[in-house]
Design an enzyme around this catalytic site. Sequence first.
Site, PDB file in Angstrom:
ATOM      1  N   ASN A 147       0.682  -1.258  -0.244  1.00  0.00           N
ATOM      2  CA  ASN A 147      -0.016   0.027   0.151  1.00  0.00           C
ATOM      3  C   ASN A 147       0.632   1.521   0.093  1.00  0.00           C
ATOM      4  O   ASN A 147       1.812   0.963   0.359  1.00  0.00           O
ATOM      5  CB  ASN A 147      -0.908  -0.249   1.340  1.00  0.00           C
ATOM      6  CG  ASN A 147      -1.803  -0.795   0.848  1.00  0.00           C
ATOM      7  OD1 ASN A 147      -2.681  -0.738  -0.025  1.00  0.00           O
ATOM      8  ND2 ASN A 147      -2.636  -1.276   1.552  1.00  0.00           N
ATOM      9  N   CYS A 168      -6.415  -5.661  -4.451  1.00  0.00           N
ATOM     10  CA  CYS A 168      -6.938  -4.963  -3.654  1.00  0.00           C
ATOM     11  C   CYS A 168      -8.177  -5.128  -3.381  1.00  0.00           C
ATOM     12  O   CYS A 168      -8.447  -6.421  -3.375  1.00  0.00           O
ATOM     13  CB  CYS A 168      -7.126  -3.762  -3.398  1.00  0.00           C
ATOM     14  SG  CYS A 168      -8.270  -3.118  -1.985  1.00  0.00           S
ATOM     15  N   HIS A 198      -9.594   2.036  -2.794  1.00  0.00           N
ATOM     16  CA  HIS A 198      -9.658   2.539  -1.822  1.00  0.00           C
ATOM     17  C   HIS A 198     -10.555   3.662  -2.802  1.00  0.00           C
ATOM     18  O   HIS A 198     -11.177   4.665  -1.570  1.00  0.00           O
ATOM     19  CB  HIS A 198      -8.574   2.956  -0.685  1.00  0.00           C
ATOM     20  CG  HIS A 198      -8.006   1.772  -0.210  1.00  0.00           C
ATOM     21  ND1 HIS A 198      -7.221   1.637   0.777  1.00  0.00           N
ATOM     22  CD2 HIS A 198      -8.238   0.222  -0.708  1.00  0.00           C
ATOM     23  CE1 HIS A 198      -6.702   0.348   1.586  1.00  0.00           C
ATOM     24  NE2 HIS A 198      -7.220  -0.179   0.342  1.00  0.00           N
ATOM     25  N   TYR A 252     -14.496   2.852   2.183  1.00  0.00           N
ATOM     26  CA  TYR A 252     -13.733   3.245   2.641  1.00  0.00           C
ATOM     27  C   TYR A 252     -13.779   5.041   1.719  1.00  0.00           C
ATOM     28  O   TYR A 252     -13.606   6.199   2.542  1.00  0.00           O
ATOM     29  CB  TYR A 252     -12.248   3.362   1.444  1.00  0.00           C
ATOM     30  CG  TYR A 252     -11.182   2.441   2.178  1.00  0.00           C
ATOM     31  CD1 TYR A 252     -10.312   2.456   3.195  1.00  0.00           C
ATOM     32  CD2 TYR A 252     -11.144   0.397   2.156  1.00  0.00           C
ATOM     33  CE1 TYR A 252      -9.666   2.338   3.780  1.00  0.00           C
ATOM     34  CE2 TYR A 252      -9.992   0.735   1.904  1.00  0.00           C
ATOM     35  CZ  TYR A 252      -9.369   0.706   3.102  1.00  0.00           C
ATOM     36  OH  TYR A 252      -8.712   0.666   3.910  1.00  0.00           O
TER      37      TYR A 252
END
Length: 432
Positions: A147, A168, A198, A252
């Site tokens: 990340n 992800c 995200h 997110y």
Amino acid sequence: DLKIAIIGAGSSYTPELIDGLIARSSQLPITEVRLVDIDEGWHKAEIILSLTRRMFEHAGLPVKVILTQDRKEALTDVDFVCSQFRVGCLDARIRDERISLKYGMLGQETNGLGGFAKAQRSIPATLDICRDIEKYSPNAWLLNFTNPSGMVTEAVLRHTKVKTVGLCNVPVLMQKGMAQVLNAEEQDVFVQVAGLNHFIFARQVNYQGEDKMDYALEEFLNDNQAFNPKNIPSLKWPRKLLANRHQIPCPYLRYYFSSDDTYQKSVHEAETEGTRGEVVKALEEKLFEIYSNPDLYVKPKELEGRGGQYYSDAACDLMSAIYNDKRTLMHVNTRNNGTIAGLPDDCAVEVTSVITKSGPMPLNVAPFDPDTLAMLQLMKTFERFTIDAAVNGDYQSALRALTLNPLVKNGKVLEAALDETIRENIQYMPQF
Ligand code: NAD
Ligand code: G6P
Ligand code: MN
Ligand code: MN
């Protein structure tokens, strides 16, 4: 035969990856697994080495497993490199979280100032590893989990010759969540996602020839837990804003659509049970105690407490889809090439793609509404200045990136928080 390298092998997620390789042994004829770590994670990596050997042996698979710090030894003539490392380990994550909180901002691993800081540590280390992949295995695929996965992937795409795909578990969880609320098998539900890592939205949900978007969105806004990773607070969504929009925000996006609530929640958690990094540190200690048990041959249930669960499914499915030219659909980070209109061609986007031996072929994405597109463009511009700071050590790029980020304060507070971030991380940020 297939050889794979795992960079950051001391990760507590590694047994899940090995579990996934074992489950797919008929599709993936793996002969060698090369584990790579550094001094800081060596103790954990040694525990993973023995557990990995036990797991393959227990499954009756004759796979050679080594652990090394020597990247030439690890990366020579491999087919896949899985990248899942954390520069500075959990202490760096906790420092990020605490610095943000000290300046009155959200303290989070991949969002806001924390996400920026993690990019400044992860990108230079990744580019350094890519130089070795270019030299020792120019045909290898780099499957990146490190990340912030989207920005790391974009840095590799723009600054190296390495073939890469970023992954992800969030779209995997969304896909599983849709299947659960539709009472369907996962593979029977068609989900298309698009956006940035995200920062994605589901754009299509189809089942048995019917459009199920409106139904799935309602379930989602009713806070169905099926969609939510363990590390994100499950707060109420701003329903009036998001209902009837024909797109489902990923979990997110709570940080952006409910920024006050999520900030207050993170302050409260930090004061009570500790930051997420601190909680994970305790969980990790427990996991490694379990991993050390010589009678353990399978991944333990306790791993489900981590937010990244199911990430290895994505890694192993991706490996198999590329190796076997399967042309299955997966949600991956890849070069935009016009897939999302209004974002640069050469940037990384997270989109549903057909996976072939030549890599991901993204599905066409219907244009976003102007407000959502504006958010995506803002976040991509933040990402590109962040990458520029990571590659060139440009302090002004850092300030320009963070000034755009909606979760970050500006002006004097920003300067002080950025200076503290660089000062506290200087050994991991050689670019500054
Ligand atoms: P971790 O703290 O256990 O780190 C894994 C290992 O990386 C450690 O053993 C550490 O020593 C090693 N390491 C650090 N710097 C290294 C370097 N330069 N070269 C090789 N190894 C190095 O981390 P974790 O919690 O298991 O997560 C690993 C990474 O994967 C993190 O970046 C995390 O954010 C990411 N992650 C991503 C997803 C996703 O959805 N993309 C999901 C879960 C975790
Ligand atoms: C998932 C994300 C990962 C993230 C992880 C955090 O939500 O997709 O990118 O790093 O969870 O999990 P943790 O257990 O480390 O807080
Ligand atoms: Mn993720
Ligand atoms: Mn701002």
